[in-house]
Design a protein around this motif. Structure first.
Motif, short mmCIF file in Angstrom:
data_model
loop_
_atom_site.label_atom_id
_atom_site.label_comp_id
_atom_site.label_asym_id
_atom_site.label_seq_id
_atom_site.Cartn_x
_atom_site.Cartn_y
_atom_site.Cartn_z
N GLY A 43 0.78 -1.22 0.00
CA GLY A 43 0.00 0.00 0.00
C GLY A 43 0.81 1.27 0.00
N THR A 226 2.17 -3.72 -5.01
CA THR A 226 1.01 -2.85 -4.82
C THR A 226 0.66 -2.17 -6.14
OG1 THR A 226 1.56 -2.38 -2.50
CG2 THR A 226 0.16 -0.78 -3.63
N LEU A 240 -3.34 -6.02 -4.00
CA LEU A 240 -2.08 -6.23 -3.30
C LEU A 240 -1.69 -7.70 -3.43
CD1 LEU A 240 -3.10 -4.53 0.08
CD2 LEU A 240 -2.03 -3.40 -1.89
N GLY A 279 -6.10 -2.91 -1.04
CA GLY A 279 -5.70 -1.76 -0.25
C GLY A 279 -6.56 -0.56 -0.59
N ASN A 290 -4.44 4.54 5.57
CA ASN A 290 -4.32 3.31 4.77
C ASN A 290 -5.03 2.17 5.46
OD1 ASN A 290 -1.93 4.85 3.62
ND2 ASN A 290 -1.91 2.98 2.38
N ASN A 292 -5.60 -2.05 4.74
CA ASN A 292 -5.31 -3.23 3.92
C ASN A 292 -6.00 -4.46 4.49
OD1 ASN A 292 -3.58 -1.68 2.35
ND2 ASN A 292 -1.73 -2.42 3.36
N THR A 294 -5.52 -8.65 3.67
CA THR A 294 -4.84 -9.68 2.88
C THR A 294 -5.22 -11.06 3.38
OG1 THR A 294 -2.86 -9.65 4.30
CG2 THR A 294 -2.87 -8.18 2.38
#
Length: 327
Positions: A43, A226, A240, A279, A290, A292, A294
């Motif tokens: 990110g 990213t 991502l 992201g 930010n 994220n 995953t």
């Protein structure tokens, strides 16, 4: 690229090193997490230069998952981490070898819970739930250099060091970090266009011998990718991906955990983990946010994990950010 976009592309590089803790498995020294968690820099435009100034980042990760063995089977152990960290980055405003110089350090605090079910291989810990809260290893990055290659392309390289502290206890059922140093050189490439921001970031992690147990964990490699699509109102969103693996075997030079090997690379201990995510980034005034998510797609000797990460970045002072030139 307006001034807010320039701040976005510049200040976030101050979070290049995210917490070097977070996941637990049977790879490396028993119970010791990776030197950097997979996807630690996702990110961020890691390759871009920073304008002069001081930057602070506050972050939090929630990580949960099950440990997978070398054959792809669960070993009846789950790990849940709640991680907090603070990072400060400083750009004094001079160049070395034609690149913008910067310095940074990071302090993490981790709460870890490990649930070992009745099927866990170790009968002394099977059927137990243990938790621990402590500071992780401090990360210091004494040097990072970033170069503007022109055409919206940037490259950077740095050297980080993870410093051990006195909280390591080989008899503890939950380990936060090991009693060893980790040397982390890295290189990153960022390509910015009016619509997209793409970054490829690779780290090599060399671990020294644990001074308490005489056990040396193997070296590790991580690669993070990213690609964020720039949207209206200072939003950005995109895919991502990460890959992380142990690339050399461990060496047990003492009697660590009563394992009767001496100076023998333990190839079966190598781990591998890769995954994908999404992201989202937003700028509100001077603050950059930010978020994220995953998910691990493949894990061996590691946690097959899901991660939710939040980062807040603010400039603390210095000249107004200049950032990369317009694309």
């Amino acid at each position: 690229m307006d001034s807010r976009r320039r701040l976005l592309s510049s200040a976030l590089i101050a979070t290049t090193f995210v917490l070097g803790m977070g996941k637990s498995g049977e790879a490396r020294e028993l119970g010791i997490p990776p030197s950097l968690p997979p996807g630690h820099s996702l990110g961020f435009p890691v390759g871009t230069p920073l304008p002069p100034g001081v930057y602070a980042t506050l972050g939090s990760d929630y990580i949960t998952g099950d440990v997978i063995d070398d054959d792809g089977n669960e070993i009846d152990q789950s790990v849940e981490d709640l991680v907090f960290f603070a990072r400060v980055g400083w750009v004094p405003g001079f160049e070395l070898f034609g690149g913008q110089y910067s310095f940074g350090f990071e302090v993490p605090y981790i709460n870890r819970e490990i649930d070992r079910g009745p099927g866990f291989p170790n009968p002394f810990q099977a059927g137990t739930v243990n938790d621990r809260s402590a500071f992780g290893r401090i990360t210091v990055q004494p040097i990072r250099l970033s170069w503007d290659l022109g055409g919206g392309r940037f490259v950077s390289s740095g050297l980080g060091v993870k410093i051990p502290h006195a909280d390591f206890d080989v008899t503890d059922s939950v380990q936060i970090s090991g009693d060893f140093w980790t040397i982390i050189p890295d290189i990153a490439f960022t390509w910015m266009t009016p619509s997209w921001e793409t970054t490829l970031h690779a780290n090599y992690m060399y671990n020294t011998e644990n001074s308490t147990t005489d056990y040396k964990s193997g070296s590790e490699l991580s690669v993070n990718f990213t690609a964020l699509r720039k949207l209206e109102n200072n939003w950005a969103v995109g895919p991502l991906a990460y890959y992380q693996a142990q690339i050399s075997g461990d060496e047990n030079n003492g009697t660590s955990y009563n394992v009767p090997f001496t100076n023998i690379p333990q190839e079966f201990d190598k781990y591998k983990n890769y995954g994908v995510g999404i992201g989202v980034r937003k700028q509100i005034g001077p603050m950059l946010i930010n978020f994220n998510v995953t998910q691990s797609l493949y894990a061996r000797n590691e946690v097959e994990n899901t991660l939710f990460g939040l980062r807040l970045t603010l400039p603390l002072g210095g000249p107004p950010p200049g950032g990369p030139p317009p694309n």
